[in-house]
Scaffold this motif. Structure first.
Motif, PDB file in Angstrom:
ATOM      1  N   SER A   2       6.326 -22.460 -26.202  1.00 32.85           N
ATOM      2  CA  SER A   2       6.810 -22.520 -27.580  1.00 32.85           C
ATOM      3  C   SER A   2       8.263 -22.962 -27.643  1.00 32.85           C
ATOM      4  CB  SER A   2       6.638 -21.163 -28.266  1.00 32.85           C
ATOM      5  OG  SER A   2       7.481 -20.182 -27.678  1.00 32.85           O
ATOM      6  N   VAL A   3       9.054 -22.588 -26.648  1.00 32.41           N
ATOM      7  CA  VAL A   3      10.460 -22.992 -26.609  1.00 32.41           C
ATOM      8  C   VAL A   3      10.580 -24.511 -26.485  1.00 32.41           C
ATOM      9  CG1 VAL A   3      12.494 -23.017 -25.087  1.00 32.41           C
ATOM     10  CG2 VAL A   3      11.504 -20.848 -25.818  1.00 32.41           C
ATOM     11  N   ILE A   4       9.774 -25.104 -25.618  1.00 31.78           N
ATOM     12  CA  ILE A   4       9.804 -26.567 -25.466  1.00 31.78           C
ATOM     13  C   ILE A   4       9.400 -27.246 -26.768  1.00 31.78           C
ATOM     14  CG2 ILE A   4       8.785 -28.548 -24.255  1.00 31.78           C
ATOM     15  CD1 ILE A   4      10.768 -26.915 -22.600  1.00 31.78           C
ATOM     16  N   PHE A   5       8.379 -26.711 -27.434  1.00 28.52           N
ATOM     17  CA  PHE A   5       7.966 -27.315 -28.706  1.00 28.52           C
ATOM     18  C   PHE A   5       9.058 -27.176 -29.762  1.00 28.52           C
ATOM     19  CE2 PHE A   5       5.869 -26.885 -32.910  1.00 28.52           C
ATOM     20  CZ  PHE A   5       5.537 -28.217 -33.056  1.00 28.52           C
ATOM     21  N   CYS A   6       9.675 -26.001 -29.832  1.00 26.28           N
ATOM     22  CA  CYS A   6      10.757 -25.807 -30.804  1.00 26.28           C
ATOM     23  C   CYS A   6      11.915 -26.769 -30.519  1.00 26.28           C
ATOM     24  CB  CYS A   6      11.254 -24.363 -30.767  1.00 26.28           C
ATOM     25  SG  CYS A   6      10.100 -23.185 -31.507  1.00 26.28           S
ATOM     26  N   GLY A   7      12.189 -27.005 -29.226  1.00 31.37           N
ATOM     27  CA  GLY A   7      13.224 -27.954 -28.867  1.00 31.37           C
ATOM     28  C   GLY A   7      12.908 -29.351 -29.369  1.00 31.37           C
ATOM     29  N   LEU A   8      11.655 -29.763 -29.194  1.00 28.90           N
ATOM     30  CA  LEU A   8      11.230 -31.079 -29.696  1.00 28.90           C
ATOM     31  C   LEU A   8      11.298 -31.135 -31.221  1.00 28.90           C
ATOM     32  CD1 LEU A   8       8.134 -31.843 -27.428  1.00 28.90           C
ATOM     33  CD2 LEU A   8      10.207 -33.233 -27.591  1.00 28.90           C
ATOM     34  N   LEU A   9      10.822 -30.079 -31.856  1.00 24.68           N
ATOM     35  CA  LEU A   9      10.797 -30.032 -33.312  1.00 24.68           C
ATOM     36  C   LEU A   9      12.210 -30.176 -33.886  1.00 24.68           C
ATOM     37  CD1 LEU A   9       8.621 -29.508 -35.550  1.00 24.68           C
ATOM     38  CD2 LEU A   9       9.352 -27.129 -35.510  1.00 24.68           C
ATOM     39  N   LEU A  10      13.148 -29.413 -33.337  1.00 22.36           N
ATOM     40  CA  LEU A  10      14.527 -29.450 -33.829  1.00 22.36           C
ATOM     41  C   LEU A  10      15.220 -30.748 -33.455  1.00 22.36           C
ATOM     42  CD1 LEU A  10      15.573 -25.769 -33.014  1.00 22.36           C
ATOM     43  CD2 LEU A  10      15.084 -26.740 -35.279  1.00 22.36           C
ATOM     44  N   ASP A  11      14.908 -31.271 -32.277  1.00 23.71           N
ATOM     45  CA  ASP A  11      15.561 -32.498 -31.820  1.00 23.71           C
ATOM     46  C   ASP A  11      15.149 -33.696 -32.683  1.00 23.71           C
ATOM     47  OD1 ASP A  11      17.296 -33.668 -29.717  1.00 23.71           O
ATOM     48  OD2 ASP A  11      15.517 -34.872 -29.338  1.00 23.71           O
ATOM     49  N   PHE A  12      13.886 -33.698 -33.119  1.00 17.39           N
ATOM     50  CA  PHE A  12      13.409 -34.788 -33.971  1.00 17.39           C
ATOM     51  C   PHE A  12      13.814 -34.606 -35.432  1.00 17.39           C
ATOM     52  CE2 PHE A  12      10.143 -35.887 -30.664  1.00 17.39           C
ATOM     53  CZ  PHE A  12      10.420 -37.253 -30.612  1.00 17.39           C
ATOM     54  N   LEU A  13      14.160 -33.362 -35.808  1.00 17.41           N
ATOM     55  CA  LEU A  13      14.401 -33.051 -37.212  1.00 17.41           C
ATOM     56  C   LEU A  13      15.463 -33.924 -37.888  1.00 17.41           C
ATOM     57  CD1 LEU A  13      13.235 -31.128 -39.303  1.00 17.41           C
ATOM     58  CD2 LEU A  13      15.049 -29.498 -38.737  1.00 17.41           C
TER      59      LEU A  13
ATOM     60  N   TYR B  80      17.196 -30.654 -24.456  1.00 16.18           N
ATOM     61  CA  TYR B  80      17.664 -30.214 -23.137  1.00 16.18           C
ATOM     62  C   TYR B  80      18.061 -28.744 -23.152  1.00 16.18           C
ATOM     63  CZ  TYR B  80      17.555 -35.146 -21.988  1.00 16.18           C
ATOM     64  OH  TYR B  80      17.137 -36.431 -21.773  1.00 16.18           O
ATOM     65  N   LEU B  81      18.547 -28.257 -24.287  1.00  9.91           N
ATOM     66  CA  LEU B  81      18.812 -26.824 -24.429  1.00  9.91           C
ATOM     67  C   LEU B  81      17.515 -26.040 -24.282  1.00  9.91           C
ATOM     68  CD1 LEU B  81      20.706 -24.464 -25.090  1.00  9.91           C
ATOM     69  CD2 LEU B  81      20.286 -24.914 -27.529  1.00  9.91           C
ATOM     70  N   ALA B  82      16.443 -26.559 -24.872  1.00 12.09           N
ATOM     71  CA  ALA B  82      15.139 -25.908 -24.743  1.00 12.09           C
ATOM     72  C   ALA B  82      14.674 -25.895 -23.288  1.00 12.09           C
ATOM     73  CB  ALA B  82      14.109 -26.623 -25.618  1.00 12.09           C
ATOM     74  N   CYS B  83      14.921 -26.974 -22.564  1.00 12.98           N
ATOM     75  CA  CYS B  83      14.570 -27.013 -21.141  1.00 12.98           C
ATOM     76  C   CYS B  83      15.364 -25.964 -20.362  1.00 12.98           C
ATOM     77  CB  CYS B  83      14.852 -28.405 -20.568  1.00 12.98           C
ATOM     78  SG  CYS B  83      13.741 -29.701 -21.176  1.00 12.98           S
TER      79      CYS B  83
ATOM     80  N   GLY C 131      12.928 -35.255 -17.154  1.00 13.15           N
ATOM     81  CA  GLY C 131      12.605 -36.674 -17.021  1.00 13.15           C
ATOM     82  C   GLY C 131      11.945 -37.229 -18.272  1.00 13.15           C
ATOM     83  N   ILE C 132      11.081 -36.435 -18.883  1.00 13.16           N
ATOM     84  CA  ILE C 132      10.433 -36.858 -20.126  1.00 13.16           C
ATOM     85  C   ILE C 132      11.479 -37.031 -21.224  1.00 13.16           C
ATOM     86  CG2 ILE C 132       8.907 -36.049 -21.986  1.00 13.16           C
ATOM     87  CD1 ILE C 132       7.250 -34.743 -19.619  1.00 13.16           C
ATOM     88  N   GLY C 133      12.464 -36.134 -21.247  1.00 13.89           N
ATOM     89  CA  GLY C 133      13.547 -36.266 -22.215  1.00 13.89           C
ATOM     90  C   GLY C 133      14.310 -37.561 -22.033  1.00 13.89           C
ATOM     91  N   LEU C 134      14.564 -37.928 -20.772  1.00 18.26           N
ATOM     92  CA  LEU C 134      15.275 -39.172 -20.487  1.00 18.26           C
ATOM     93  C   LEU C 134      14.438 -40.394 -20.864  1.00 18.26           C
ATOM     94  CD1 LEU C 134      16.795 -38.215 -17.010  1.00 18.26           C
ATOM     95  CD2 LEU C 134      18.016 -38.387 -19.191  1.00 18.26           C
ATOM     96  N   LEU C 135      13.136 -40.339 -20.570  1.00 15.93           N
ATOM     97  CA  LEU C 135      12.249 -41.460 -20.888  1.00 15.93           C
ATOM     98  C   LEU C 135      12.109 -41.687 -22.385  1.00 15.93           C
ATOM     99  CD1 LEU C 135       9.341 -40.933 -18.311  1.00 15.93           C
ATOM    100  CD2 LEU C 135      10.915 -42.878 -18.391  1.00 15.93           C
ATOM    101  N   THR C 136      12.207 -40.616 -23.159  1.00 14.87           N
ATOM    102  CA  THR C 136      11.975 -40.720 -24.600  1.00 14.87           C
ATOM    103  C   THR C 136      13.265 -40.656 -25.421  1.00 14.87           C
ATOM    104  OG1 THR C 136      11.570 -38.315 -24.732  1.00 14.87           O
ATOM    105  CG2 THR C 136       9.659 -39.751 -24.412  1.00 14.87           C
ATOM    106  N   GLY C 137      14.412 -40.594 -24.739  1.00 16.04           N
ATOM    107  CA  GLY C 137      15.685 -40.595 -25.450  1.00 16.04           C
ATOM    108  C   GLY C 137      15.954 -39.354 -26.274  1.00 16.04           C
ATOM    109  N   ARG C 138      15.563 -38.198 -25.752  1.00  9.70           N
ATOM    110  CA  ARG C 138      15.764 -36.968 -26.501  1.00  9.70           C
ATOM    111  C   ARG C 138      17.228 -36.545 -26.489  1.00  9.70           C
ATOM    112  NH1 ARG C 138      12.814 -38.522 -28.568  1.00  9.70           N
ATOM    113  NH2 ARG C 138      14.097 -37.625 -30.209  1.00  9.70           N
ATOM    114  N   GLY C 139      17.581 -35.660 -27.433  1.00 13.78           N
ATOM    115  CA  GLY C 139      18.953 -35.208 -27.590  1.00 13.78           C
ATOM    116  C   GLY C 139      19.200 -33.840 -26.984  1.00 13.78           C
ATOM    117  N   TRP C 140      20.386 -33.303 -27.269  1.00 15.06           N
ATOM    118  CA  TRP C 140      20.831 -32.078 -26.604  1.00 15.06           C
ATOM    119  C   TRP C 140      19.988 -30.856 -26.957  1.00 15.06           C
ATOM    120  CZ3 TRP C 140      22.560 -27.704 -29.154  1.00 15.06           C
ATOM    121  CH2 TRP C 140      22.853 -27.841 -30.510  1.00 15.06           C
TER     122      TRP C 140
END
Length: 293
Positions: free
Chosen positions: A277-288, A240-243, A228-237
């Motif tokens: 750490s997986v969730i953070f890495c997902g955010l880090l890579l998604d924003f990269l 969601y892979l990290a999730c 849900g947080i991914g949807l609210l903030t417009g995150r990418g794949w």
């Protein structure tokens, strides 16, 4: 002789702060970093990020000392905690209070470098940290109180970067409370027999034979909130892979706690560091891609 005595005291203080067991720092740090990256759109200010990282280490250390002060009469009766410096009598109550006070003052000095809203929120965070160690005496949900204390860095991070605390920050905060209930129940499953003997309360005791099932429901709700947080903030794949990977971590934890063996329950608790750490890495890579020129 004086130097040797000083080294001994510093060593005992380090043990009191659990610096030899940094898992608590990691579990507090990951949601704070999630919030910093989301609030800063993948580029949180470096100074603010450094303040929060140091603050996390200081407050987790202070929390450990305050917990030992509150539990100083219980810890000698629990196999896992009887050798802690305060419980074993190697550190006095006055010393422990002094260490906790210095750590809190240092953390507050860091907060003073941030905006007024962040400073105001810091007082609530301190109240949560001070009261958490006593909750196991009054109700069976100290894990939820821990989640609020460990997750208070989330609204503070948003306040520091955006000078407001939007809805998504509270959704993330709620998710962290669920996550804390998961890993701290796994942790409490290790001490369940001792806790029953000395009369302290926990979700592990309350859930009883339904513990694994309820943890499973909490894990599903936690992953759903992350999505849900991914949807609210417009995150990418990549996020969601990290999730998806985090969900596999949760399944592995279910495997570990299946037979309720204390050592395996503790492994499940430790496994949450990987999940965070997986969730953070997902955010880090998604924003990269967005942050790369």
């Amino acid at each position: 002789m004086i130097i040797e005595r000083l080294e001994n005291r510093l060593c005992e203080y380090a043990l009191l702060m659990r610096l030899h067991r940094p898992i608590g720092i990691y579990l507090l740090l990951w949601p704070t970093l999630w919030a910093l990256w989301l609030a800063g759109n993948g580029q949180p200010p470096r100074g603010t990020t450094l303040v929060f990282i140091i603050g996390v280490a200081l407050m987790r250390s202070a929390g450990c000392v305050m917990n030992d002060i509150a539990d100083r009469k219980f810890d000698p009766h629990v196999a896992r905690t009887r050798d802690r410096p305060l419980a074993a009598g190697r550190v006095s109550l006055g010393e422990a209070v002094g260490v906790a006070s210095v750590l809190c003052l240092l953390a507050f000095a860091l907060v003073l470098t941030q905006n007024a809203l962040t400073v105001k929120l810091a007082f609530i965070g301190l109240a949560l940290a001070l009261t958490y160690p006593f909750m196991k005496r009054f109700h069976h949900f100290p894990q939820l109180h821990l989640g609020a204390a460990f997750g208070w860095g989330i609204p503070m991070a948003y306040a520091a970067i955006t000078d407001t605390v939007p809805l998504v920050a509270w959704v993330l905060f709620a998710g962290n409370i669920l996550w804390s209930a998961i890993y701290d129940t796994q942790y409490a499953m290790v001490d369940r027999e001792d806790d029953l003997k000395i009369g302290v309360k926990s979700t592990a005791i309350l859930f009883g034979e339904q513990d694994r099932r309820i943890i499973g429901y909490l894990q599903l709700a936690f992953i759903a909130l992350l999505i849900g947080i991914g949807l609210l903030t417009g995150r990418g794949w990549l996020y969601y892979l990290a999730c998806f990977v985090a969900a596999w971590f949760a399944l592995y934890q279910q495997y570990l706690i299946h037979n309720r063996v204390p050592e395996d329950c503790f492994k499940a608790f430790l496994n949450n560091n990987g999940l965070g750490s997986v969730i953070f890495c997902g955010l880090l890579l998604d924003f990269l891609p967005a942050s790369t020129p």
